[in-house]
Design a protein around this motif. Structure first.
Motif, mmCIF file in Angstrom:
data_model
loop_
_atom_site.group_PDB
_atom_site.id
_atom_site.type_symbol
_atom_site.label_atom_id
_atom_site.label_comp_id
_atom_site.label_asym_id
_atom_site.label_seq_id
_atom_site.Cartn_x
_atom_site.Cartn_y
_atom_site.Cartn_z
ATOM 1 N N SER A 119 46.006 35.653 43.259
ATOM 2 C CA SER A 119 44.593 35.566 43.267
ATOM 3 C C SER A 119 44.149 36.049 42.033
ATOM 4 O O SER A 119 44.715 36.875 41.184
ATOM 5 N N THR A 120 42.854 35.656 41.066
ATOM 6 C CA THR A 120 42.397 36.136 39.960
ATOM 7 C C THR A 120 41.722 37.335 40.167
ATOM 8 O O THR A 120 41.365 37.993 39.219
ATOM 9 N N TYR A 121 41.283 37.429 41.277
ATOM 10 C CA TYR A 121 40.548 38.926 41.654
ATOM 11 C C TYR A 121 41.273 40.103 41.904
ATOM 12 O O TYR A 121 40.897 41.186 41.816
ATOM 13 N N MET A 122 42.598 39.730 42.506
ATOM 14 C CA MET A 122 43.499 41.012 43.018
ATOM 15 C C MET A 122 44.776 40.617 42.369
ATOM 16 O O MET A 122 45.278 39.532 42.200
ATOM 17 N N ASP A 123 45.706 41.684 42.310
ATOM 18 C CA ASP A 123 47.021 41.353 41.765
ATOM 19 C C ASP A 123 47.809 41.679 43.291
ATOM 20 O O ASP A 123 47.978 42.563 43.693
ATOM 21 N N ASN A 124 48.321 40.446 43.598
ATOM 22 C CA ASN A 124 49.131 40.270 44.930
ATOM 23 C C ASN A 124 50.613 40.249 44.409
ATOM 24 O O ASN A 124 51.522 39.901 45.460
ATOM 25 N N SER A 125 51.006 40.428 43.255
ATOM 26 C CA SER A 125 52.365 39.926 42.925
ATOM 27 C C SER A 125 53.262 41.071 43.773
ATOM 28 O O SER A 125 53.238 42.198 43.620
#
Length: 181
Positions: A119-125
């Motif tokens: 997501s561009t809003y949250m870092d889910n990596s």
């Protein structure tokens, strides 16, 4: 001297029907599908081959892996570009493009567990997915109970529940006696 048709010396044989066109040279492709975390083979994974040559799609072929995790195919033309997709239960779908220029090609695919969406809003990596693998039960809203009617009203709500059935008499108290008639 008389010449017959059989005696004629012709260097070019007669052509009848359509011209024969030899099939293209094909490559042998072997895909091995393993689990990414312990390198054990995955049985029954779907391996989809989408070949294209000179920008022309040539269809789609699907093969399942054997217990040793291998899927083999021999009909992909040499020199073509192949998109290989691997779909296995409990794992994220894998897809990659390969250019097949050699007669045999061995490809090993390491399947990974599903990850959270990028997501561009949250870092889910690196985070695991929100849903566990397998069958998920849908979230259903809870039903609210209808409001009760005032004590003096004679109307009953349309969604009323039927009265509870009476419980059968306790058999332990009448264990030695005959049923009453």
């Amino acid at each position: 001297m008389h010449l017959r048709a059989q005696d004629e010396d012709t260097s070019k044989p007669e052509q009848h029907g359509r011209k024969y066109k030899a099939p293209p040279v094909t490559s042998h492709i072997e895909v091995t599908v393993v689990k990414g975390f312990n390198k054990k083979p995955i049985d029954g994974a779907h391996v989809v081959f989408n070949p294209s040559k000179d920008g022309v799609e040539e269809g789609s072929l699907e093969v399942k892996t054997h217990p040793d995790g291998k899927a083999m195919i021999d009909v992909i033309p040499t020199g073509s570009k192949v998109r290989i997709q691997v779909i296995a239960d409990g794992f994220a779908t894998y897809a990659d493009d390969y250019v097949v220029t050699e007669a045999t090609r061995e490809i090993t695919v390491e399947m990974k567990r599903p990850q959270a969406q990028i997501s561009t809003y949250m870092d889910n990596s690196g985070k695991p997915s929100q849903m566990a693998p397998g069958v998920q039960e849908p979230v259903r809203p809870k039903k609210t109970t209808p409001a009760t009617a005032p004590a003096g009203s004679s109307t009953t709500p349309a969604t009323s529940t039927p009265p509870a059935a009476s419980a059968p008499p306790d058999s332990s108290s009448n264990s030695g006696s005959k049923p009453q008639q």
